[in-house]
Design a protein around this motif. Structure first.
Motif, PDB file in Angstrom:
ATOM      1  N   ASN A 123       0.532  -0.816  -0.120  1.00 53.27           N
ATOM      2  CA  ASN A 123      -0.102   0.091   0.210  1.00 53.27           C
ATOM      3  C   ASN A 123       0.809   1.424   0.157  1.00 53.27           C
ATOM      4  N   ALA A 124       2.273   0.984   0.490  1.00 54.48           N
ATOM      5  CA  ALA A 124       2.892   2.297   0.840  1.00 54.48           C
ATOM      6  C   ALA A 124       2.781   2.374  -0.492  1.00 54.48           C
ATOM      7  N   ASN A 125       3.651   1.906  -0.972  1.00 57.01           N
ATOM      8  CA  ASN A 125       5.029   1.976  -2.121  1.00 57.01           C
ATOM      9  C   ASN A 125       3.421   1.885  -3.095  1.00 57.01           C
ATOM     10  N   ALA A 126       2.526   2.073  -3.592  1.00 56.33           N
ATOM     11  CA  ALA A 126       1.606   2.385  -4.258  1.00 56.33           C
ATOM     12  C   ALA A 126       0.624   3.824  -4.038  1.00 56.33           C
ATOM     13  N   SER A 127       0.873   4.104  -3.425  1.00 51.52           N
ATOM     14  CA  SER A 127       0.522   5.556  -2.881  1.00 51.52           C
ATOM     15  C   SER A 127       0.421   6.635  -3.811  1.00 51.52           C
ATOM     16  N   GLU A 128       0.195   8.106  -3.513  1.00 49.77           N
ATOM     17  CA  GLU A 128       0.226   8.961  -4.468  1.00 49.77           C
ATOM     18  C   GLU A 128       1.506   9.805  -3.698  1.00 49.77           C
ATOM     19  N   TYR A 134       1.610   1.286  11.193  1.00 49.86           N
ATOM     20  CA  TYR A 134       3.367   0.070  10.137  1.00 49.86           C
ATOM     21  C   TYR A 134       3.874   1.549  10.174  1.00 49.86           C
ATOM     22  N   VAL A 135       4.778   1.794  10.769  1.00 54.12           N
ATOM     23  CA  VAL A 135       6.258   2.888  10.672  1.00 54.12           C
ATOM     24  C   VAL A 135       7.286   2.209   9.381  1.00 54.12           C
ATOM     25  N   ILE A 136       6.894   2.704   8.651  1.00 57.40           N
ATOM     26  CA  ILE A 136       7.982   1.888   7.395  1.00 57.40           C
ATOM     27  C   ILE A 136       8.576   2.872   6.525  1.00 57.40           C
ATOM     28  N   PRO A 137      10.369   2.937   6.370  1.00 55.83           N
ATOM     29  CA  PRO A 137      11.046   3.535   6.092  1.00 55.83           C
ATOM     30  C   PRO A 137      10.819   3.384   4.799  1.00 55.83           C
ATOM     31  N   VAL A 138      11.390   4.736   4.134  1.00 51.27           N
ATOM     32  CA  VAL A 138      11.269   4.955   2.478  1.00 51.27           C
ATOM     33  C   VAL A 138      12.400   4.971   2.193  1.00 51.27           C
ATOM     34  N   THR A 139      12.848   4.490   1.196  1.00 48.82           N
ATOM     35  CA  THR A 139      14.598   4.896   0.691  1.00 48.82           C
ATOM     36  C   THR A 139      14.810   4.734  -0.963  1.00 48.82           C
ATOM     37  N   LYS A 140      16.023   4.991  -1.383  1.00 49.84           N
ATOM     38  CA  LYS A 140      16.126   4.730  -2.788  1.00 49.84           C
ATOM     39  C   LYS A 140      17.606   4.170  -2.689  1.00 49.84           C
ATOM     40  N   GLY A 141      17.385   3.312  -3.691  1.00 53.29           N
ATOM     41  CA  GLY A 141      18.599   2.249  -3.499  1.00 53.29           C
ATOM     42  C   GLY A 141      19.204   2.813  -1.957  1.00 53.29           C
ATOM     43  N   SER A 142      20.257   3.001  -1.488  1.00 45.89           N
ATOM     44  CA  SER A 142      20.668   2.994  -0.020  1.00 45.89           C
ATOM     45  C   SER A 142      20.222   3.997   1.140  1.00 45.89           C
ATOM     46  N   PHE A 185      18.416   7.120   2.522  1.00 41.65           N
ATOM     47  CA  PHE A 185      16.627   6.822   3.250  1.00 41.65           C
ATOM     48  C   PHE A 185      16.482   8.383   2.860  1.00 41.65           C
ATOM     49  N   GLN A 186      14.988   8.197   2.826  1.00 34.64           N
ATOM     50  CA  GLN A 186      14.893   9.961   2.132  1.00 34.64           C
ATOM     51  C   GLN A 186      13.429   9.800   2.686  1.00 34.64           C
ATOM     52  N   GLY A 187      12.746   9.271   3.635  1.00 40.97           N
ATOM     53  CA  GLY A 187      11.517  10.112   4.856  1.00 40.97           C
ATOM     54  C   GLY A 187      10.718   8.898   5.146  1.00 40.97           C
ATOM     55  N   VAL A 188       9.583   8.875   5.689  1.00 40.14           N
ATOM     56  CA  VAL A 188       8.682   7.793   6.608  1.00 40.14           C
ATOM     57  C   VAL A 188       7.108   8.174   5.826  1.00 40.14           C
ATOM     58  N   ALA A 189       6.760   6.661   5.772  1.00 40.15           N
ATOM     59  CA  ALA A 189       5.802   6.288   5.390  1.00 40.15           C
ATOM     60  C   ALA A 189       4.836   5.507   6.236  1.00 40.15           C
ATOM     61  N   ILE A 190       3.743   5.705   6.488  1.00 39.77           N
ATOM     62  CA  ILE A 190       3.244   5.332   8.133  1.00 39.77           C
ATOM     63  C   ILE A 190       1.801   5.194   7.726  1.00 39.77           C
ATOM     64  N   VAL A 191       1.787   4.017   7.584  1.00 38.54           N
ATOM     65  CA  VAL A 191       0.020   3.343   7.099  1.00 38.54           C
ATOM     66  C   VAL A 191      -1.245   2.979   8.286  1.00 38.54           C
ATOM     67  N   SER A 192      -1.802   3.307   8.271  1.00 36.25           N
ATOM     68  CA  SER A 192      -2.969   2.914   8.877  1.00 36.25           C
ATOM     69  C   SER A 192      -3.701   2.161   8.166  1.00 36.25           C
ATOM     70  N   ALA A 193      -3.435   0.640   8.994  1.00 36.79           N
ATOM     71  CA  ALA A 193      -3.217  -0.698   8.903  1.00 36.79           C
ATOM     72  C   ALA A 193      -4.715  -1.380   8.974  1.00 36.79           C
ATOM     73  N   ASN A 194      -5.756  -0.793   9.254  1.00 29.02           N
ATOM     74  CA  ASN A 194      -7.018  -1.163   8.637  1.00 29.02           C
ATOM     75  C   ASN A 194      -7.565  -1.940   7.796  1.00 29.02           C
ATOM     76  N   SER A 195      -7.851  -2.962   7.435  1.00 29.77           N
ATOM     77  CA  SER A 195      -7.611  -3.369   6.216  1.00 29.77           C
ATOM     78  C   SER A 195      -8.870  -2.948   5.332  1.00 29.77           C
ATOM     79  N   ASP A 196      -9.786  -2.546   5.953  1.00 33.12           N
ATOM     80  CA  ASP A 196     -10.767  -2.425   5.327  1.00 33.12           C
ATOM     81  C   ASP A 196     -11.168  -1.031   5.009  1.00 33.12           C
ATOM     82  N   ASN A 197      -9.964  -0.503   5.315  1.00 31.48           N
ATOM     83  CA  ASN A 197      -9.779   1.154   5.231  1.00 31.48           C
ATOM     84  C   ASN A 197      -8.260   1.763   4.739  1.00 31.48           C
ATOM     85  N   PRO A 198      -7.603   0.896   4.629  1.00 32.64           N
ATOM     86  CA  PRO A 198      -5.873   1.542   4.562  1.00 32.64           C
ATOM     87  C   PRO A 198      -5.793   2.728   3.958  1.00 32.64           C
ATOM     88  N   GLN A 199      -4.658   4.111   4.472  1.00 37.76           N
ATOM     89  CA  GLN A 199      -4.695   5.287   4.699  1.00 37.76           C
ATOM     90  C   GLN A 199      -2.823   4.932   4.619  1.00 37.76           C
TER      91      GLN A 199
END
Length: 320
Positions: free
Chosen positions: A154-159, A183-191, A193-207
Motif C-alpha cells: 500500500n505504501a509503494n502504491a500511494s500517491e 505500520y511505520v515504514i522507512p522509505v529509501t532510494k537505493g541505500s 533514506f528519503q523519509g517515513v511512510a506511515i500506514v493506517s493498517a485497517n484492512s477495510d480502509n488502509p491509508q
C-alpha cells in the motif's frame, strides 16, 4: 558482531545441536570470537556476558515460529491434503529486529491464517521472540489488520511515493499508535533514506501518509487519524482536534539536525514544550521570533512531552 562494555567488538556465533538428523535446532550457547586474535570462548545459554544481545539467530527464531504455527494439530493437519485447522503462517519476508521497553533485542513477525487454497492476507496475530532467552510470546485477537507485506504494498502504491521515481518502502514495524493499528515504514532510494511512510493498517480502509522527516510524518498521521474518527471498533484517543495556543514566548532555541533546523519553544502559561520543524508553514517567521513575542500556535496535542506545531503565527512581526 557486538561490542562489549568497553566498545571492543566480538563475533557472536550461536551454536547448538539438532533434535533429530538435521531438523529441530536446539541452541546450547554462543561462541565469542575475537576478530583481532581469533581467540574463541564458549558460553552456555544463560551464562553469556550481559552485553550479548543475540543468542538465537533470526533464522532459528523463524524456524521455531514456523513449527509452532504449522504443527498445532500435528503433521497431517498442515499437509497438502489436510484441513489446515488452526494453522498459522509467519510472514518470513517481514520479520523485524527491534528492541522492547527493557532494551532487549527481539524479533517480531506477523501471522496469517492458512486456508485450503492459499493463505489469508489479513493479520491475525503477531509473535515476539526474545533473541537472548528464546522466550516466545504470541499476541492474538488482531482482526481486520493488514499484514506487513500488504502495508508495504500500500505504501509503494500511494500517491506520495509515486511522485518520486526510485523511492521504495522497505519492511515496516507494526505498532498501535494513537489507538490505531499502524505500520511505520522507512522509505529509501537505493541505500539512501528519503523519509517515513506511515500506514493506517485497517484492512477495510488502509491509508498512507508520508513525511521526509519523522516529525513531519507523524504530524500528518495525526491529521489522518483525526479525520478517520472511529474506524472498525478503534476509537482514537482524546485530543484529536486542532487546538489554538496563544501567548508570550518565554524561551526559544533551535537545533541543527540533519534534515534542517528544528525550533523548540515555551509559551507563557503552558507547561508543554512545542517544536516547529522545517515542514511547517511560516518557518521564516519562526526564525525571526524572539523571547517576549506574542504567538499563536495551532497544534493537535496527543499527550506527548513535546508537541509538534502545525501552524505558527507571530503577532508582533510586521504583516506581509
Amino acid at each position: 558482531m557486538e561490542p562489549n562494555e568497553d566498545g571492543k567488538p566480538f563475533f557472536v556465533a550461536s551454536v547448538g545441536h539438532y533434535l533429530k538428523y538435521r531438523s529441530g535446532p536446539v541452541v546450547d550457547g554462543v561462541v565469542l570470537v575475537n576478530p583481532e586474535t581469533g581467540d574463541t570462548k564458549y558460553y552456555p545459554k544463560g551464562k553469556e556476558p550481559k552485553w550479548v544481545d543475540r543468542t538465537f539467530t533470526l533464522e532459528t527464531a523463524l524456524e521455531y515460529w514456523t513449527y509452532w504455527g504449522k504443527y498445532v494439530h500435528g503433521w497431517k493437519n498442515q499437509s497438502l491434503i489436510g484441513p489446515k485447522k488452526d494453522v498459522l503462517i509467519p510472514n518470513e519476508d517481514n520479520m523485524q529486529v527491534t528492541f522492547n521497553e527493557k532494551g532487549e533485542l527481539i524479533y517480531v513477525v506477523d501471522f496469517t491464517r492458512a486456508k485450503s487454497k492459499g493463505n489469508s492476507k489479513t493479520l491475525v496475530g503477531y509473535g515476539v521472540f526474545n533473541a537472548k532467552t528464546g522466550e516466545m510470546t504470541y499476541y492474538k485477537g488482531v482482526t481486520s489488520v493488514l499484514t506487513g507485506k500488504e502495508a508495504k504494498s500500500n505504501a509503494n502504491a500511494s500517491e506520495f511515493l509515486s511522485k518520486y521515481p526510485g523511492w521504495k518502502a522497505t519492511n515496516g514495524i507494526f505498532y498501535t499508535i494513537y489507538g490505531a493499528p499502524t505500520y511505520v515504514i522507512p522509505v529509501t532510494k537505493g541505500s539512501k533514506f528519503q523519509g517515513v511512510a506511515i500506514v493506517s493498517a485497517n484492512s477495510d480502509n488502509p491509508q498512507v501518509v508520508f513525511g521526509k522527516t519523522k516529525d513531519e510524518a507523524f504530524r500528518n498521521y495525526k491529521k489522518l487519524i483525526a479525520s478517520l474518527g472511529k474506524v472498525n471498533g478503534v476509537t482514537p484517543q482524546k485530543g484529536f482536534e486542532m487546538k489554538e495556543i496563544k501567548g508570550k514566548v518565554m524561551r526559544i532555541n533551535d537545533a541543527n539536525l540533519s534534515n534542517g533546523y528544528v525550533f523548540h519553544l515555551i509559551v507563557e502559561g503552558n507547561a508543554k514544550r512545542f517544536s516547529v520543524d522545517p515542514g511547517v508553514n511560516a518557518l521564516s517567521d519562526v526564525v525571526l521570533t524572539n523571547v517576549g513575542d506574542q504567538v499563536v500556535l495551532k497544534v493537535m496535542d496527543m499527550e506527548e512531552d513535546i508537541v509538534p506545531v502545525d501552524e505558527f503565527t507571530n503577532l508582533d512581526l510586521p504583516k506581509k
